[in-house]
Design a protein around this motif. Sequence first.
Motif, PDB file in Angstrom:
ATOM      1  N   GLU A 213       7.200  -9.664  -4.041  1.00 51.80           N
ATOM      2  CA  GLU A 213       7.391 -10.473  -5.249  1.00 51.80           C
ATOM      3  C   GLU A 213       6.736 -11.842  -5.140  1.00 51.80           C
ATOM      4  OE1 GLU A 213       7.660 -11.079  -8.604  1.00 51.80           O
ATOM      5  OE2 GLU A 213       9.376  -9.731  -8.527  1.00 51.80           O
ATOM      6  N   SER A 214       6.665 -12.386  -3.937  1.00 52.35           N
ATOM      7  CA  SER A 214       6.079 -13.714  -3.746  1.00 52.35           C
ATOM      8  C   SER A 214       4.561 -13.664  -3.584  1.00 52.35           C
ATOM      9  CB  SER A 214       6.699 -14.395  -2.528  1.00 52.35           C
ATOM     10  OG  SER A 214       6.418 -13.671  -1.345  1.00 52.35           O
ATOM     11  N   SER A 215       3.966 -12.482  -3.677  1.00 53.68           N
ATOM     12  CA  SER A 215       2.517 -12.327  -3.574  1.00 53.68           C
ATOM     13  C   SER A 215       1.884 -12.361  -4.962  1.00 53.68           C
ATOM     14  CB  SER A 215       2.164 -11.004  -2.890  1.00 53.68           C
ATOM     15  OG  SER A 215       2.730 -10.924  -1.598  1.00 53.68           O
ATOM     16  N   ASP A 216       0.609 -12.731  -5.002  1.00 54.44           N
ATOM     17  CA  ASP A 216      -0.124 -12.693  -6.264  1.00 54.44           C
ATOM     18  C   ASP A 216      -0.672 -11.301  -6.559  1.00 54.44           C
ATOM     19  OD1 ASP A 216      -0.263 -15.650  -7.098  1.00 54.44           O
ATOM     20  OD2 ASP A 216      -0.886 -15.701  -5.002  1.00 54.44           O
ATOM     21  N   CYS A 217      -0.946 -10.552  -5.500  1.00 53.26           N
ATOM     22  CA  CYS A 217      -1.453  -9.193  -5.639  1.00 53.26           C
ATOM     23  C   CYS A 217      -0.940  -8.374  -4.465  1.00 53.26           C
ATOM     24  CB  CYS A 217      -2.981  -9.186  -5.667  1.00 53.26           C
ATOM     25  SG  CYS A 217      -3.742  -7.548  -5.819  1.00 53.26           S
ATOM     26  N   ILE A 218      -0.562  -7.135  -4.722  1.00 53.53           N
ATOM     27  CA  ILE A 218      -0.116  -6.255  -3.646  1.00 53.53           C
ATOM     28  C   ILE A 218      -0.894  -4.946  -3.725  1.00 53.53           C
ATOM     29  CG2 ILE A 218       2.189  -7.269  -3.473  1.00 53.53           C
ATOM     30  CD1 ILE A 218       3.279  -4.910  -5.080  1.00 53.53           C
ATOM     31  N   LEU A 219      -1.281  -4.445  -2.547  1.00 57.83           N
ATOM     32  CA  LEU A 219      -1.940  -3.144  -2.439  1.00 57.83           C
ATOM     33  C   LEU A 219      -1.054  -2.311  -1.530  1.00 57.83           C
ATOM     34  CD1 LEU A 219      -4.388  -5.564  -2.116  1.00 57.83           C
ATOM     35  CD2 LEU A 219      -5.672  -3.544  -2.791  1.00 57.83           C
ATOM     36  N   VAL A 220      -0.427  -1.286  -2.099  1.00 57.56           N
ATOM     37  CA  VAL A 220       0.636  -0.596  -1.381  1.00 57.56           C
ATOM     38  C   VAL A 220       0.450   0.915  -1.374  1.00 57.56           C
ATOM     39  CG1 VAL A 220       2.326  -2.426  -1.796  1.00 57.56           C
ATOM     40  CG2 VAL A 220       2.111  -0.556  -3.428  1.00 57.56           C
ATOM     41  N   ASP A 221       1.168   1.525  -0.477  1.00 52.25           N
ATOM     42  CA  ASP A 221       1.133   2.954  -0.186  1.00 52.25           C
ATOM     43  C   ASP A 221       1.399   3.809  -1.428  1.00 52.25           C
ATOM     44  OD1 ASP A 221       1.474   5.481   0.891  1.00 52.25           O
ATOM     45  OD2 ASP A 221       2.898   4.859   2.427  1.00 52.25           O
ATOM     46  N   GLY A 222       0.420   4.657  -1.746  1.00 52.72           N
ATOM     47  CA  GLY A 222       0.604   5.605  -2.847  1.00 52.72           C
ATOM     48  C   GLY A 222       0.340   7.026  -2.400  1.00 52.72           C
ATOM     49  N   THR A 223       0.650   7.334  -1.128  1.00 48.34           N
ATOM     50  CA  THR A 223       0.211   8.589  -0.513  1.00 48.34           C
ATOM     51  C   THR A 223       0.578   9.825  -1.329  1.00 48.34           C
ATOM     52  OG1 THR A 223       0.398   7.582   1.671  1.00 48.34           O
ATOM     53  CG2 THR A 223       0.247   9.967   1.593  1.00 48.34           C
ATOM     54  N   CYS A 224       1.868  10.043  -1.548  1.00 48.66           N
ATOM     55  CA  CYS A 224       2.315  11.284  -2.205  1.00 48.66           C
ATOM     56  C   CYS A 224       3.106  10.985  -3.468  1.00 48.66           C
ATOM     57  CB  CYS A 224       3.181  12.108  -1.254  1.00 48.66           C
ATOM     58  SG  CYS A 224       2.251  12.887   0.088  1.00 48.66           S
ATOM     59  N   TRP A 225       3.008  11.876  -4.425  1.00 50.33           N
ATOM     60  CA  TRP A 225       3.819  11.765  -5.630  1.00 50.33           C
ATOM     61  C   TRP A 225       5.247  12.225  -5.344  1.00 50.33           C
ATOM     62  CZ3 TRP A 225       4.016   9.384 -10.035  1.00 50.33           C
ATOM     63  CH2 TRP A 225       4.894   9.832 -11.024  1.00 50.33           C
ATOM     64  N   GLN A 226       5.397  13.374  -4.711  1.00 51.76           N
ATOM     65  CA  GLN A 226       6.711  13.909  -4.378  1.00 51.76           C
ATOM     66  C   GLN A 226       6.905  13.937  -2.871  1.00 51.76           C
ATOM     67  OE1 GLN A 226       6.234  17.734  -6.490  1.00 51.76           O
ATOM     68  NE2 GLN A 226       8.088  17.179  -7.610  1.00 51.76           N
ATOM     69  N   ASP A 227       8.167  13.857  -2.455  1.00 49.52           N
ATOM     70  CA  ASP A 227       8.450  13.871  -1.023  1.00 49.52           C
ATOM     71  C   ASP A 227       8.022  15.192  -0.388  1.00 49.52           C
ATOM     72  OD1 ASP A 227       9.488  12.763   1.362  1.00 49.52           O
ATOM     73  OD2 ASP A 227      11.386  13.831   1.090  1.00 49.52           O
ATOM     74  N   ASP A 228       8.212  16.312  -1.087  1.00 50.15           N
ATOM     75  CA  ASP A 228       7.886  17.626  -0.534  1.00 50.15           C
ATOM     76  C   ASP A 228       6.540  18.159  -1.043  1.00 50.15           C
ATOM     77  OD1 ASP A 228       8.636  18.033  -3.137  1.00 50.15           O
ATOM     78  OD2 ASP A 228      10.183  19.540  -2.698  1.00 50.15           O
ATOM     79  N   GLU A 229       5.679  17.271  -1.446  1.00 51.33           N
ATOM     80  CA  GLU A 229       4.397  17.646  -2.049  1.00 51.33           C
ATOM     81  C   GLU A 229       3.559  18.561  -1.145  1.00 51.33           C
ATOM     82  OE1 GLU A 229       0.593  14.914  -3.151  1.00 51.33           O
ATOM     83  OE2 GLU A 229       2.487  14.417  -4.137  1.00 51.33           O
ATOM     84  N   LEU A 230       3.382  18.167   0.099  1.00 49.39           N
ATOM     85  CA  LEU A 230       2.548  18.936   1.016  1.00 49.39           C
ATOM     86  C   LEU A 230       3.237  20.222   1.461  1.00 49.39           C
ATOM     87  CD1 LEU A 230       1.094  16.057   3.214  1.00 49.39           C
ATOM     88  CD2 LEU A 230       0.145  17.077   1.148  1.00 49.39           C
ATOM     89  N   VAL A 231       4.560  20.170   1.576  1.00 46.44           N
ATOM     90  CA  VAL A 231       5.321  21.365   1.953  1.00 46.44           C
ATOM     91  C   VAL A 231       5.198  22.422   0.861  1.00 46.44           C
ATOM     92  CG1 VAL A 231       7.612  22.263   2.499  1.00 46.44           C
ATOM     93  CG2 VAL A 231       6.918  20.008   3.357  1.00 46.44           C
ATOM     94  N   ASN A 232       5.346  22.014  -0.398  1.00 47.07           N
ATOM     95  CA  ASN A 232       5.262  22.953  -1.514  1.00 47.07           C
ATOM     96  C   ASN A 232       3.881  23.590  -1.644  1.00 47.07           C
ATOM     97  OD1 ASN A 232       7.914  22.523  -2.219  1.00 47.07           O
ATOM     98  ND2 ASN A 232       7.451  21.008  -3.797  1.00 47.07           N
ATOM     99  N   LEU A 233       2.847  22.860  -1.243  1.00 47.89           N
ATOM    100  CA  LEU A 233       1.491  23.399  -1.287  1.00 47.89           C
ATOM    101  C   LEU A 233       1.178  24.287  -0.093  1.00 47.89           C
ATOM    102  CD1 LEU A 233      -0.478  20.246  -2.513  1.00 47.89           C
ATOM    103  CD2 LEU A 233      -0.194  22.396  -3.764  1.00 47.89           C
ATOM    104  N   GLY A 234       2.083  24.311   0.881  1.00 46.62           N
ATOM    105  CA  GLY A 234       1.894  25.150   2.053  1.00 46.62           C
ATOM    106  C   GLY A 234       0.885  24.601   3.045  1.00 46.62           C
ATOM    107  N   ILE A 235       0.631  23.285   3.011  1.00 48.52           N
ATOM    108  CA  ILE A 235      -0.373  22.710   3.913  1.00 48.52           C
ATOM    109  C   ILE A 235       0.240  21.771   4.946  1.00 48.52           C
ATOM    110  CG2 ILE A 235      -2.254  22.951   2.279  1.00 48.52           C
ATOM    111  CD1 ILE A 235      -1.937  20.093   1.469  1.00 48.52           C
ATOM    112  N   ALA A 236       1.562  21.649   4.962  1.00 53.05           N
ATOM    113  CA  ALA A 236       2.230  20.823   5.972  1.00 53.05           C
ATOM    114  C   ALA A 236       3.677  21.263   6.082  1.00 53.05           C
ATOM    115  CB  ALA A 236       2.144  19.345   5.622  1.00 53.05           C
ATOM    116  N   GLN A 237       4.289  20.923   7.179  1.00 54.11           N
ATOM    117  CA  GLN A 237       5.697  21.259   7.385  1.00 54.11           C
ATOM    118  C   GLN A 237       6.601  20.037   7.285  1.00 54.11           C
ATOM    119  OE1 GLN A 237       5.606  23.215  11.239  1.00 54.11           O
ATOM    120  NE2 GLN A 237       5.244  25.215  10.291  1.00 54.11           N
TER     121      GLN A 237
END
Length: 304
Positions: A213-237
């Motif tokens: 909040e005290s920053s003028d600009c933040i660039l932050v983690d946007g890796t996955c949309w869903q927590d189980d995204e990679l699991v549901n696609l069958g490409i990670a456990q």
Amino acid sequence: MQIKILGTAAGGGLPQWNCNCPGCQAARTSAPGVSWLNQSSIAVRASDRPWFLVNASPDVRQQLELLREGKPESIRSSPIAGIVLSDAEIDHTTGLILLRESAQPLRLYGTDTVRRALTEGFPLLSTLAGYCGVEWSLLEPGRPINLGQGDAHGLEVEAFPLAAKPPKYMRHKVVADEVWVVGLTFRDFTSGKVVTYAPGLAQVDENILDRLESSDCILVDGTCWQDDELVNLGIAQRTARQMGHLPLSGSQGSIQHLAQLRRPRKILVHINNTNPILMPDSQERRIVEAAGIEVGYDGLTIEL
């Protein structure tokens, strides 16, 4: 202060070489609004001062070309004054070996755990010692340091601890309570502007929210949309949280937290190739933008 996004994607980039998910296929077929993306990295500088690279991805060669300006002064030159490391992950450090032709020792900034990992687990530092050499500057969470080596018109960086796991290659050497991943807050001495970069965000607490909040600009983690995204696609456990990345959606997802922030410009980076927000016409993209959050892209330059 200037910030340039050199790589928006998470490890593997977009498209990832062995992936046929919808995002990768859209990039390969040049679908409207879907671009090829380099692996996660930014550059930052005070106005008219040297650039500092933040993390050295496997795509560093083409990324550094985005920083070149004007006519070179000599046959050998570098567009960067140093490299700041947020962690020791392979996708954030492999690019160091590509910089071994440097005419000067590489000036690196990182924590003790990063230095240990790059010495004991993934010995890039000892390899570089046989080529250009390394000048290491310690980053201690909570203790700002001057990136300009005394330059009163330069930049200050402050590391702050993030809850995240060590790289896979170091997990057999883990010591309790060690900080393996840090976020980075940059302050411009002249303008007073503040940027916070956190490409690996596993959880959010009040201290982190106050910093954002005290920053003028933040660039932050946007890796996955869903927590189980990679699991549901069958490409990670493992889920996104288990890999050290807070998902964007869901209860206590990062969108819920970021939407509360009023001051900073909010930009997502470190976006996995499977994340549907990379598709400009997706419902997920619309949700992100409705929350006042931008989806980053390679080459985006922020002026503060």
